[in-house]
Design an enzyme around this catalytic site. Structure first.
Site, mmCIF file in Angstrom:
data_model
loop_
_atom_site.group_PDB
_atom_site.id
_atom_site.type_symbol
_atom_site.label_atom_id
_atom_site.label_comp_id
_atom_site.label_asym_id
_atom_site.label_seq_id
_atom_site.Cartn_x
_atom_site.Cartn_y
_atom_site.Cartn_z
ATOM 1 N N LYS A 22 0.833 -1.208 0.000
ATOM 2 C CA LYS A 22 0.000 0.000 0.000
ATOM 3 C C LYS A 22 0.868 1.259 0.000
ATOM 4 O O LYS A 22 0.622 2.197 -0.752
ATOM 5 C CB LYS A 22 -0.891 0.014 1.253
ATOM 6 N N ASN A 23 1.893 1.241 0.852
ATOM 7 C CA ASN A 23 2.671 2.468 1.029
ATOM 8 C C ASN A 23 3.612 2.765 -0.138
ATOM 9 O O ASN A 23 4.179 3.851 -0.221
ATOM 10 C CB ASN A 23 3.450 2.421 2.351
ATOM 11 N N CYS A 115 -4.421 7.496 9.726
ATOM 12 C CA CYS A 115 -4.553 6.997 11.095
ATOM 13 C C CYS A 115 -4.090 8.060 12.090
ATOM 14 O O CYS A 115 -3.086 8.746 11.854
ATOM 15 C CB CYS A 115 -3.704 5.743 11.281
ATOM 16 N N ARG A 120 1.789 13.977 13.315
ATOM 17 C CA ARG A 120 2.008 13.857 11.863
ATOM 18 C C ARG A 120 1.987 15.206 11.128
ATOM 19 O O ARG A 120 1.170 15.435 10.232
ATOM 20 C CB ARG A 120 0.984 12.892 11.256
ATOM 21 N N ILE A 122 3.347 18.250 8.544
ATOM 22 C CA ILE A 122 3.867 18.137 7.166
ATOM 23 C C ILE A 122 4.912 19.224 6.893
ATOM 24 O O ILE A 122 5.184 19.560 5.753
ATOM 25 C CB ILE A 122 2.728 18.209 6.122
ATOM 26 N N ASP A 305 5.017 0.134 12.001
ATOM 27 C CA ASP A 305 3.743 -0.448 11.547
ATOM 28 C C ASP A 305 3.567 -1.903 11.991
ATOM 29 O O ASP A 305 2.529 -2.503 11.722
ATOM 30 C CB ASP A 305 3.637 -0.359 10.018
ATOM 31 N N ARG A 398 -8.585 -0.384 4.778
ATOM 32 C CA ARG A 398 -7.698 0.657 4.254
ATOM 33 C C ARG A 398 -6.358 0.059 3.842
ATOM 34 O O ARG A 398 -5.697 0.576 2.945
ATOM 35 C CB ARG A 398 -7.450 1.732 5.324
HETATM 36 C C1 UD1 Z 1 4.658 6.570 6.491
HETATM 37 C C2 UD1 Z 1 3.708 5.401 6.348
HETATM 38 C C3 UD1 Z 1 3.353 4.837 7.710
HETATM 39 C C4 UD1 Z 1 4.608 4.510 8.501
HETATM 40 C C5 UD1 Z 1 5.565 5.703 8.528
HETATM 41 C C6 UD1 Z 1 6.897 5.389 9.180
HETATM 42 C C7 UD1 Z 1 2.396 5.858 4.338
HETATM 43 C C8 UD1 Z 1 1.076 6.245 3.771
HETATM 44 N N1 UD1 Z 1 2.493 5.857 5.688
HETATM 45 O O1 UD1 Z 1 3.960 7.577 7.196
HETATM 46 O O2 UD1 Z 1 2.581 3.661 7.506
HETATM 47 O O3 UD1 Z 1 4.241 4.189 9.819
HETATM 48 O O4 UD1 Z 1 5.825 6.168 7.193
HETATM 49 O O5 UD1 Z 1 7.478 4.294 8.575
HETATM 50 O O6 UD1 Z 1 3.331 5.518 3.643
HETATM 51 N N2 UD1 Z 1 7.317 14.193 10.557
HETATM 52 C C9 UD1 Z 1 7.499 15.530 10.827
HETATM 53 N N3 UD1 Z 1 7.292 16.419 9.807
HETATM 54 C C10 UD1 Z 1 6.949 16.031 8.547
HETATM 55 C C11 UD1 Z 1 6.779 14.658 8.285
HETATM 56 C C12 UD1 Z 1 6.977 13.756 9.317
HETATM 57 O O7 UD1 Z 1 7.821 15.917 11.948
HETATM 58 O O8 UD1 Z 1 6.791 16.888 7.673
HETATM 59 C C13 UD1 Z 1 7.525 13.223 11.650
HETATM 60 C C14 UD1 Z 1 6.262 12.384 11.945
HETATM 61 O O9 UD1 Z 1 5.369 13.045 12.818
HETATM 62 C C15 UD1 Z 1 6.871 11.152 12.564
HETATM 63 C C16 UD1 Z 1 8.192 10.992 11.790
HETATM 64 O O10 UD1 Z 1 8.484 12.268 11.221
HETATM 65 O O11 UD1 Z 1 7.176 11.394 13.916
HETATM 66 C C17 UD1 Z 1 8.141 9.972 10.686
HETATM 67 O O12 UD1 Z 1 7.028 10.250 9.841
HETATM 68 P P1 UD1 Z 1 7.016 9.808 8.322
HETATM 69 O O13 UD1 Z 1 8.155 8.884 8.066
HETATM 70 O O14 UD1 Z 1 6.883 11.001 7.468
HETATM 71 O O15 UD1 Z 1 5.662 8.957 8.253
HETATM 72 P P2 UD1 Z 1 4.497 9.073 7.189
HETATM 73 O O16 UD1 Z 1 5.060 9.368 5.838
HETATM 74 O O17 UD1 Z 1 3.412 9.910 7.740
#
Ligand code: UD1
Length: 420
Positions: A22-23, A115, A120, A122, A305, A398
């Site tokens: 999925k990811n 989730c 989370r 951006i 995960d 999902r």
């Molecule tokens: C993706 C995966 C999720 C997985 C995660 C970590 C998808 C759709 N989701 O989530 O299943 O658990 O990677 O392997 O692919 N962060 C920031 N700022 C940002 C972005 C992230 O502070 O702009 C922080 C997040 O809050 C978290 C950490 O960085 O603490 C890692 O997040 P990230 O690797 O970006 O996870 P996702 O891409 O949301």
């Protein structure tokens, strides 16, 4: 509300065919926006998150045929603002921002959903885009991005490893002018797959899978075909299913190289693990597992995960264990549900889970709170005493393709109950 009735005391034995990731599939689908030519993506799992991505792409104008593969004609795309009701349902929708911006010089994206496993933010996605030359305006519930000319390659040092932000930056840098270097990039197999897909279309990306990724901007992308990698989290979930039920499961069409840490922990728990080019077998030989300590980390570390599934493993294993979550702030939503079923678990400082293994769990009414919790509770039901009702199962659809069907084929008895 939809729920599953899960009969307990099952030993799970047999073969499971692993679905596409999925990811990896989600960002790949959105990256089709970057080209004007047709792309064909295979091994895409049938999931509600994927359906949403397809709806989003169709809404902005893409023509999509969804049979065995997904055929996307991105040429007719014309809208730069996908609708909020769809965007807010999945986290991956943020990955529309950079491709739309690249293609149309502007884009507007509502804040993404997904989730509720932590804050989370951006910010790293947006910082990366700014560094490449975009102007970003944040409104109450949306992000607007503009460029007046082609984005310009640059050096980006990620202050934190982020899968999502690495994807965003790659997709913006692919058609930027000159070289972009991402340092401290995420190294997940999904990132490698995305780079492989883009390179098939004519991108020039090297180093994906390492801490430093190099992206030489090209002037355009072509069409092409791509097969999505197997889902390593689904694989890990079925291996845990075998371990907790003292059974033997062979996961087929998977990639053992993506699960090194996970296989190490399962082996430490007493499982006999064997693997070949695209399969992994786990055999407990009828024995109760030993508990294992775990600390989640960015790849190649132990995946966050799989934290919930391993909490279940430790809940019924011999001994005391500690699980530490280092990535998200709110990844323990499965704990109260497992405690209801008789697990002896405490949490400390919101970062650690301490499990004292119990020999048996007992059926209860339990509630899924997120994707990975839903799979964990269904597995817990398979080995508990009695019939467990798992509610709010929409989370499961999902991210797990045919989960109950695959489990039923290896000895589970899970029935869906659609009563109001
Ligand atoms: C993706 C995966 C999720 C997985 C995660 C970590 C998808 C759709 N989701 O989530 O299943 O658990 O990677 O392997 O692919 N962060 C920031 N700022 C940002 C972005 C992230 O502070 O702009 C922080 C997040 O809050 C978290 C950490 O960085 O603490 C890692 O997040 P990230 O690797 O970006 O996870 P996702 O891409 O949301």
């Amino acid at each position: 509300m939809n729920q599953f009735c899960v009969e307990g005391n099952k030993k799970l034995n047999g073969n499971v065919i692993i679905s596409g990731s999925k990811n990896a599939a989600l960002p790949i689908l959105f990256m089709s926006i970057l080209t004007n030519h047709k792309v064909k993506i295979s091994n895409v799992p049938k999931l509600t998150d994927i359906d949403l991505a397809i709806q989003l792409l169709k809404y902005i104008g893409a023509e999509i045929k969804h049979q065995k593969c997904i055929l996307i004609d991105p040429k007719p795309i014309k809208l730069i603002c996908p609708p909020q009701n769809l965007i807010s349902k999945i986290r991956g929708s943020i990955w529309m921002l950079a491709p739309l911006l690249t293609r149309f010089n502007q884009a507007k994206i509502f804040f993404p959903g997904g989730c509720q496993i932590g804050k989370r933010p951006i910010d790293l996605h947006l910082k990366g885009l700014k560094k490449l030359g975009a102007t970003i305006r944040i409104k109450k519930n949306s992000i607007q991005a503009f460029i007046t000319k082609r984005m310009k390659g640059t050096h980006i040092l990620m202050e934190k490893i982020s899968v999502g932000a690495t994807v965003t930056i790659i997709s913006a840098a692919v058609l930027a002018e000159g070289l972009t270097v991402i340092e401290n990039a995420a190294r997940e197999p999904e990132i490698v797959d995305i780079a492989k897909f883009l390179n098939t279309l004519g991108a020039n990306i090297t180093g994906a899978g390492n801490k430093k990724i190099f992206i030489k901007g090209v002037s355009k992308l072509n069409g092409g075909k791509h097969k999505v990698i197997p889902d390593r989290i689904e694989t890990g979930t079925f291996l845990v299913a075998a371990a907790i039920s003292k059974g033997r499961v062979i996961c087929k069409k998977t990639e053992p190289k993506h699960l090194k840490q996970v296989l190490k922990k399962l082996s430490d728990s007493g499982a006999i693990i064997k693997f070949g080019k695209n399969w992994i077998s786990l055999d407990m030989r009828g024995k109760r597992p030993h508990s294992v300590d775990i600390s989640t980390a960015a790849y190649p570390g132990f995946p966050t995960d799989l934290l919930a599934q391993f909490t279940l493993l430790n809940s019924i294993s011999k001994g005391k264990s500690k699980i530490t979550e280092t990535i998200f702030e709110n990844r323990f939503m499965h704990v109260p549900q497992l405690i209801k079923m008789g697990a002896n678990i405490t949490t400390t400082q919101e970062k650690n889970i301490i499990c004292c293994g119990v020999p048996k769990l007992f059926s209860k009414n339990v509630f899924s709170t997120d994707l990975r919790t839903s799979a964990t509770l269904i597995l817990a039901g398979c080995i508990a005493e009695g019939i467990t009702q798992v509610h709010k199962i929409f989370h499961l659809f999902r991210g797990y393709e045919y989960f109950s069907k695959k489990l039923n084929l290896i000895g589970a008895n899970i029935k869906r109950n659609n009563k109001k």
